[in-house]
Design an enzyme around this catalytic site. Sequence first.
Site, PDB file in Angstrom:
ATOM      1  N   LYS A  46       0.653  -0.671  -0.222  1.00 47.96           N
ATOM      2  CA  LYS A  46       0.102   0.535  -0.220  1.00 47.96           C
ATOM      3  C   LYS A  46       0.807   1.364   0.348  1.00 47.96           C
ATOM      4  O   LYS A  46       1.767   0.936   0.235  1.00 47.96           O
ATOM      5  CB  LYS A  46      -0.604  -0.221   1.217  1.00 47.96           C
ATOM      6  CG  LYS A  46      -1.812  -0.856   1.043  1.00 47.96           C
ATOM      7  CD  LYS A  46      -2.424  -0.872   2.834  1.00 47.96           C
ATOM      8  CE  LYS A  46      -3.975  -1.465   2.485  1.00 47.96           C
ATOM      9  NZ  LYS A  46      -5.407  -1.356   1.970  1.00 47.96           N
TER      10      LYS A  46
ATOM     11  N   ARG B 145     -10.473 -11.486   1.199  1.00 55.81           N
ATOM     12  CA  ARG B 145     -11.461 -12.824   1.024  1.00 55.81           C
ATOM     13  C   ARG B 145     -10.829 -13.510   1.015  1.00 55.81           C
ATOM     14  O   ARG B 145     -11.708 -14.143   0.898  1.00 55.81           O
ATOM     15  CB  ARG B 145     -12.081 -11.537  -0.253  1.00 55.81           C
ATOM     16  CG  ARG B 145     -10.730 -11.139  -1.247  1.00 55.81           C
ATOM     17  CD  ARG B 145     -10.523 -10.495  -2.492  1.00 55.81           C
ATOM     18  NE  ARG B 145     -10.992  -9.207  -2.614  1.00 55.81           N
ATOM     19  CZ  ARG B 145     -11.628  -8.241  -3.469  1.00 55.81           C
ATOM     20  NH1 ARG B 145     -11.417  -8.814  -4.389  1.00 55.81           N
ATOM     21  NH2 ARG B 145     -11.215  -7.573  -3.527  1.00 55.81           N
TER      22      ARG B 145
END
Length: 498
Positions: free
Chosen positions: A280, A354
């Site tokens: 990130k 996920r």
Amino acid sequence: MQTRVVVGEPWDVPADVLAVPIVREEPLPDVVSAIDRRTGGALSAYRTLGELRGKPWSSALLPGGETGAAWVLGMGVGDVAGFDRLTAVRLGAAIERRLTDRAVSRLAIVIPDELLAVISADEAVELVTRGVVEGSAEPALIYRPGQAAPPELEHLTIIVGAGDAASLGRSAERGRIMGEGANRARRLAQRAANDVSPEVLADEATDLAHEHGLQVDVLGPEQAAALGMGMFLAVGRGSSNAPRFIVLRNGAPGATDSRGRLLALVGKGVCFDSGGISIKPADRMEEMKMDKTGACTVIAAMATLRQLAPDLPVMAVAPAVENMPGPHSTRPGDVIRAMNGKTVEVTNTDAEGRLILGDAFTWAERNGATHLVDVATLTGAVARALGDQVTGGFATSQPWWDEVAAAGARQGERLWQLPLIPEYRAEMDSTYADIVNSGSAEGSLVKSAIFLAEFVTRPWAHLDIAGTAYYRKAHPWAAKGATGVSHATLVELALTGA
Ligand code: BES
Ligand code: ZN
Ligand code: MN
């Protein structure tokens, strides 16, 4: 804190502060007018001046006059017709926060009959009490004790004009327990990643389980590997803090609730999300210590449920990992195998939530879950779409979504259903595996849920709390930091099976 409900007159209640909701409309509710008279007309004089006109969360403290309280606190709540469940929670919280650093141990709050148009006295008592407890949470104190804090109350008295005192007293207790559960989730979620590793999260869950008489199982990497949890392990492998798969259960093996169901509460437990190899940007990366909020929420919800419905069969599943870059990390392009046998091409290691949730769903179903709901700080996209005031959700069964939404509504939590669009599944096709974990940016919020749906076969709802899990700035009803969102919804949902 002891809760008490008085059905009667507020001036008979001894307190340090008597809080009075102030609405926009004239004439003021009867009980507020009576308090006005007992303060020598101070409340109405304030209104003439332009203060205390009912603007939400505008407030003023004045001497208690001929009431049983040393001080009266007027707190704006807006229009009478707008006094709903959410406003009731925020009223309690705003009162508690307004008293930050004040010497208050006995707080009384009057709820005028006129405000009980949308919600009942029982609901108002529960939700205002929950709000007071939640308002006392102060994340800034975790590592810096001794700073300004909302008061630690010894007594909270809610005063209503009519109703059954025994039932109202139970409502206040329910609100207190709900609020304390939410605060437990917040405190854990708020703690830094150098403090709460997956192992520490598992230890916290274990301590809570022992304290409340819940069954606890913690699986380490070897056990996860034996079960084939390839997605869960792929995320955790980059960190020297090993993953933990945390399970809390209540009820005998095979037991179901009053509707013949076993609900699984599944929470994303990414103790730190650096993004992994798909790292990130530095901006706001520190917020990713709260990427474990879903796990903290389901863990806390189990303790809350144990207090409210000790015999209710229910389970919480909290896969806990740290998503880090390193020599052992999963790389973009790696192909992994999920516990349910599907293969996944990891196109973006930052779409890690996920992956761990998918294996958690498979584990929950294989261990008897008939209905699933997960909470996860899953996507930046949900925060861009809906902001910090409404949680986005998806479901594979409309009746099941409707039940989740109704539970949310009963606790004053805002949920907004988003669609699962089957056509987008093709955009997640992989040349090398059954599916990619991250498709193109268009519709990425929907695609996050499309991916998750590959790993469930039973009624499932997904709450993406990435926007609502923490506030970037303080509000009158909540500090900056973890909000506790969805704890009350999950507890309320599970209780429908009690
Ligand atoms: N934990 C983040 C989502 C997030 C973002 C939570 C901002 C709270 C605030 C999640 O794991 C993530 O990185 N999601 C990616 C998905 C993308 C790679 C498909 C995102 O939202 O950018
Ligand atoms: Zn994440
Ligand atoms: Mn991520």
